[in-house]
Structures are given as structure tokens and as C-alpha cells.
Enzyme design. Structure first.
Site, PDB file in Angstrom:
ATOM      1  N   GLU A 174       7.596 -21.977   7.278  1.00  0.00           N
ATOM      2  CA  GLU A 174       7.999 -21.222   8.590  1.00  0.00           C
ATOM      3  C   GLU A 174       9.041 -21.671   9.166  1.00  0.00           C
ATOM      4  O   GLU A 174       9.771 -20.757  10.276  1.00  0.00           O
ATOM      5  CB  GLU A 174       6.621 -20.829   9.262  1.00  0.00           C
ATOM      6  CG  GLU A 174       6.321 -22.006  10.303  1.00  0.00           C
ATOM      7  CD  GLU A 174       5.457 -21.639  11.280  1.00  0.00           C
ATOM      8  OE1 GLU A 174       5.361 -21.726  12.383  1.00  0.00           O
ATOM      9  OE2 GLU A 174       4.577 -20.857  11.001  1.00  0.00           O
ATOM     10  N   GLU A 181       0.757  -1.209   0.070  1.00  0.00           N
ATOM     11  CA  GLU A 181      -0.125   0.059   0.117  1.00  0.00           C
ATOM     12  C   GLU A 181       0.932   1.328   0.018  1.00  0.00           C
ATOM     13  O   GLU A 181       0.174   2.276   0.032  1.00  0.00           O
ATOM     14  CB  GLU A 181      -1.025  -0.095   1.262  1.00  0.00           C
ATOM     15  CG  GLU A 181      -1.963  -0.965   1.004  1.00  0.00           C
ATOM     16  CD  GLU A 181      -2.864  -1.222   2.456  1.00  0.00           C
ATOM     17  OE1 GLU A 181      -2.521  -0.453   3.370  1.00  0.00           O
ATOM     18  OE2 GLU A 181      -4.034  -1.907   2.279  1.00  0.00           O
TER      19      GLU A 181
END
Length: 296
Positions: free
Chosen positions: A109, A78
Site C-alpha cells: 500500500e 458483480e
């Protein structure tokens, strides 16, 4: 880990009336935001250090796995439309790759080697700022990437939800939002995720502030990509430069729809000179305005 613990108050949550369950979840969200209150100084210091380190070419690097990684990627993506932060000055390290944004990758992960390798592959170094996010504060991929980045000279920032976590210890700047156990045990997309998103919003926006990409509370570096934003851009130029609507529209067009350039052009500076001025002041419109004031 507090974020994984079962809260006895909600053991029978599935038996509660839906409205009461929603109320309890809302209370949890509000508590998550409140947990950030003690971290404003830490966020501010990290933002100031990041803005200075980035200089003219440094990159913002977002690192995470699962929910934490997705939130980090969302925050970073953004920054281009909102503040004009160049996409080539952002790197996203997501455990399992960008495909993991929409699909979980088993074991990703835990891949320490991948975290280290991706830091090397992207050439992360002293000019860069690396932000690692993990609710547990101990996700192997994220911790490994932070360790490798710091060893390479990058500025490192860790965001976690458990005190005493290794991610915060390994980062130069640690931001801790203690959100405690979740209403649904271990579902860190809830309170922990809300706190992480808020921290990332505050941190990245503060960095953009210190980089001079906000002027008089306006997103003067935003990208104009539709009619609504074009109108907003014209209004900014008109208001900041103190010209009429027609002059603002003309200046913005001459500036290639770059709002900061449009303001400078509207003040009577030729487009080429306006661009040179803005570049000389690292895109900071306020600094350019000061230069123009001194000319007068």
C-alpha cells in the site's frame, strides 16, 4: 486519523459479555450507514459524471489496498453478472496485485511507483472513470494512482472515511463517510468498510441506472447463467413485452438469452434488427421502446 483512534468506551471490550459486544458492533454498523446520508448528492453527481464519461468504450477502474481494495474489486466484479457491464471495460488496480485479495502483501500500500506505473500500463485515459477507495484517505498507492489517472485525463472519484484527506483533495469527486473510531481500534474492515461497501453499491448502481441498464426496476441486462436466471429472464420478457409465457421463452431463445433483445423480439422485431436497434441506442431498452412507440 479518526479511523485509527481508540474509543475509550470500548477499552474493556474483551471483558464484556459476548452479546453486549455484538450489540455494540451492530450499533457501529448502523452508524456507518447513517454516515452516508449526507453524501447522497455527492454520490449522485459522481454517478452522473461517470455515466456520461464512460460513453461507448470507457472503462471503470477500481483502485485500493487491503480491505478497501477488496471491497472495490468485489463491487466491480458483480457488475458483469448483474448489469452485463463488460469485463473488458473494467480494470482492477489492487496494491500488491490480485493475489492480495486473499493474502496481505507487506509494503504494497506504500508503493507509490506501482500505483503510477499500473495506470500507465493499463493505458488509462480520458474515456475512463477511476474510483479510488481508502479508509484513511491517504494510502500512498491509491493516491498515486488517482493522481496519475487524473493527469492522464480520466474522471476520478475518491471514497474515504477521514475528512480533509488527500485522496478526496486529489479526486474530482470526493465522497466522505465519517465513521469515526472503530470499536476495535484501527479495524477499518468494520464501520469504515461497511460504509465503503454501501457507497460503492450506491455509486455503481447509480452509474448502471444512468447507463440505461435498468428498465422498470429490473435487471434487464443481467447475464443468464443458470436455470433460475433463465426463468427470471423469461418472466421479464413476458411482463415487459406483454406476451404469453411460450412467446416469451421463444423470443428469449431467439435473442440468445439476452433479455433486452428478447423483449424487442417479443414485440415483433426480427433478432438482427433488434440487435441493431439496441446498439444504436447504447443498450438502453427504454430508448428502444420509445423508438418502437414512435413507429406505431
Amino acid at each position: 486519523m479518526n479511523t485509527e483512534a481508540l474509543d475509550a468506551r470500548y477499552r474493556d471490550l474483551d471483558l464484556w459479555p459476548t452479546e453486549l459486544a455484538v450489540e455494540a458492533m451492530l450499533e457501529g454498523q448502523m452508524a456507518a450507514i447513517a454516515a452516508i446520508q449526507t453524501q447522497t448528492r455527492a454520490i449522485a453527481r459522481a454517478a452522473e459524471a461517470a455515466a456520461e464519461r464512460l460513453g461507448a468504450s470507457g472503462r471503470l477502474v477500481f483502485v485500493g489496498a487491503g480491505t478497501s481494495g477488496r471491497l472495490a474489486v468485489q463491487d466491480g466484479t458483480e457488475l458483469y453478472p448483474t448489469y452485463g457491464w463488460p469485463m473488458d471495460r473494467m480494470v482492477f488496480l489492487m496494491a500488491g496485485g490480485i493475489g492480495a485479495l486473499t493474502e496481505a502483501y507487506e509494503g504494497a500500500e506504500d508503493d507509490v511507483a506501482a500505483g503510477r506505473a499500473e495506470v500507465r500500463e493499463h493505458g488509462i485515459g480520458p474515456a475512463d472513470v477511476v474510483i479510488g477507495v481508502a479508509a484513511s484517505g491517504r494510502t500512498p498507492y491509491t493516491v498515486a494512482a488517482i493522481e496519475a489517472a487524473r493527469a492522464a485525463g480520466a474522471l476520478t472519484i475518491g471514497v474515504a472515511n477521514n475528512p480533509g484527506s488527500v485522496l478526496l483533495e486529489k479526486s474530482e469527486h470526493g465522497i466522505l463517510a465519517v465513521t469515526g473510531s472503530e470499536i476495535v481500534a484501527g479495524s477499518t474492515r468494520m464501520k469504515a468498510g461497511t460504509a465503503q461497501k454501501a457507497v460503492l453499491n450506491l455509486l455503481s448502481t447509480a452509474i448502471m441506472l444512468r447507463r440505461g441498464l435498468v428498465y422498470e426496476g429490473r435487471m434487464v441486462a443481467m447475464r443468464i447463467s443458470n436455470a433460475k436466471l433463465l426463468q427470471r429472464g423469461r418472466a421479464m420478457v413476458q411482463d415487459i413485452a406483454g406476451v404469453d409465457a411460450e412467446a416469451a421463452a421463444s423470443a428469449l431463445e431467439a435473442a440468445g438469452n439476452e433479455i433486452r433483445l428478447g423483449v424487442i423480439v417479443a414485440l415483433g422485431v426480427p433478432a438482427g434488427e433488434a440487435k441493431t436497434l439496441l446498439e444504436a441506442n447504447q443498450g438502453d431498452l427504454r430508448q428502444v421502446m420509445r423508438v418502437l412507440e414512435q413507429r406505431d
